[in-house]
Design an enzyme around this catalytic site. Structure first.
Site, PDB file in Angstrom:
ATOM      1  N   CYS A  86     115.261  14.993   3.783  1.00  0.00           N
ATOM      2  CA  CYS A  86     114.909  13.610   3.450  1.00  0.00           C
ATOM      3  C   CYS A  86     113.976  13.587   2.226  1.00  0.00           C
ATOM      4  CB  CYS A  86     114.305  12.926   4.670  1.00  0.00           C
ATOM      5  SG  CYS A  86     114.347  11.108   4.568  1.00  0.00           S
ATOM      6  N   HIS A 195     118.118  14.392   9.350  1.00  0.00           N
ATOM      7  CA  HIS A 195     116.987  15.127   9.911  1.00  0.00           C
ATOM      8  C   HIS A 195     117.417  16.079  11.031  1.00  0.00           C
ATOM      9  CE1 HIS A 195     113.516  12.919   8.109  1.00  0.00           C
ATOM     10  NE2 HIS A 195     114.409  11.956   7.992  1.00  0.00           N
ATOM     11  N   GLU A 197     115.689  18.436  12.290  1.00  0.00           N
ATOM     12  CA  GLU A 197     114.527  18.705  13.149  1.00  0.00           C
ATOM     13  C   GLU A 197     114.358  17.637  14.230  1.00  0.00           C
ATOM     14  OE1 GLU A 197     112.829  15.871  10.121  1.00  0.00           O
ATOM     15  OE2 GLU A 197     114.380  17.417  10.192  1.00  0.00           O
TER      16      GLU A 197
END
Length: 227
Positions: A86, A195, A197
């Site tokens: 990002c 994302h 994560e």
């Protein structure tokens, strides 16, 4: 494997990234402030999302000039693994570590949702545990994720198999050629808007991001003879 999670003023996904490393590959991981001038101890450097420096000028533009980024460039030249997610992707393009640029979303709206991605290249250090062509689900949260590059650069990305992820079904931000993530020509620096994560546990809605971290440690172990 020693992992660094960079932290800039305005980073807000650094904790997510840190915990994802612990939860998936259980390797030593540390936060590294943006004024740090030595990254030599780290094998992998993760540049998280957020709004570094409030997205002034352009998202990632100011952060790309932080002292730590000179060390990131040296790490890239040394072949170390660098992942930007990002705002981290934006920082890497602003630092010229990745081609192209991230512009305002096509409809000028912030998008926060889980999207389908197609794995275009599963031969990178970050995608070894994926299957080529498979569809995975990863969340996005950005207002400036519209990837753009000139036609010549796009041809090079296609030719060199540097497009790693594409949006599938819906292109949420208008990215050229549905691009969601690209890698450098050497293959050790990856940037993507979604994302991973935030997708490492089933209870998060998807754990398809977990394999990105397992791919990183798999590659590192193979390179270092510790498999």
């Amino acid at each position: 494997m020693n992992v660094a999670v960079l932290v800039f003023p305005g980073s807000n996904c650094d904790v997510d990234m840190y915990k994802a490393v612990l939860d998936t590959i259980e390797q030593p991981v540390e936060y590294v402030w943006h004024l740090e001038s030595d990254l030599s101890k780290y094998d992998a450097i993760l540049v998280p999302g957020g709004f570094s420096y409030g997205d002034y000028l352009r998202p990632g533009a100011v952060a790309s000039l932080s002292p730590v980024m000179e060390e990131v460039k040296l790490a890239s030249e040394a072949g170390k693994l660098i992942l930007g997610v990002c705002n981290g992707f934006q920082i890497l393009t602003e630092a010229n570590l990745l081609p192209g640029a991230l512009r305002r979303n096509q409809r000028l709206k912030f998008h926060c949702e889980t999207v389908d991605l197609k794995v275009e290249n599963n031969l990178t250090p970050f995608t070894l545990d994926y299957q080529e062509g498979e569809t995975i689900r990863i969340p996005i949260a950005h207002g400036d994720g519209n990837y753009y590059c000139d036609p010549e650069t796009l041809n090079q990305l296609e030719k060199n198999n540097q497009i790693v992820f594409r949006y599938k079904g819906t292109n949420p931000n208008g990215s050229i050629s549905e691009i969601a993530g690209v890698i450098n020509e050497r293959g050790n620096v990856l940037g993507l808007m979604p994302h991973p994560e935030r997708a490492v546990h089933k209870w998060l809605g998807t754990d398809d991001g977990k394999r990105m971290f397992s791919s990183i440690i798999r590659f590192w172990r193979e390179q270092n003879g510790t498999v």
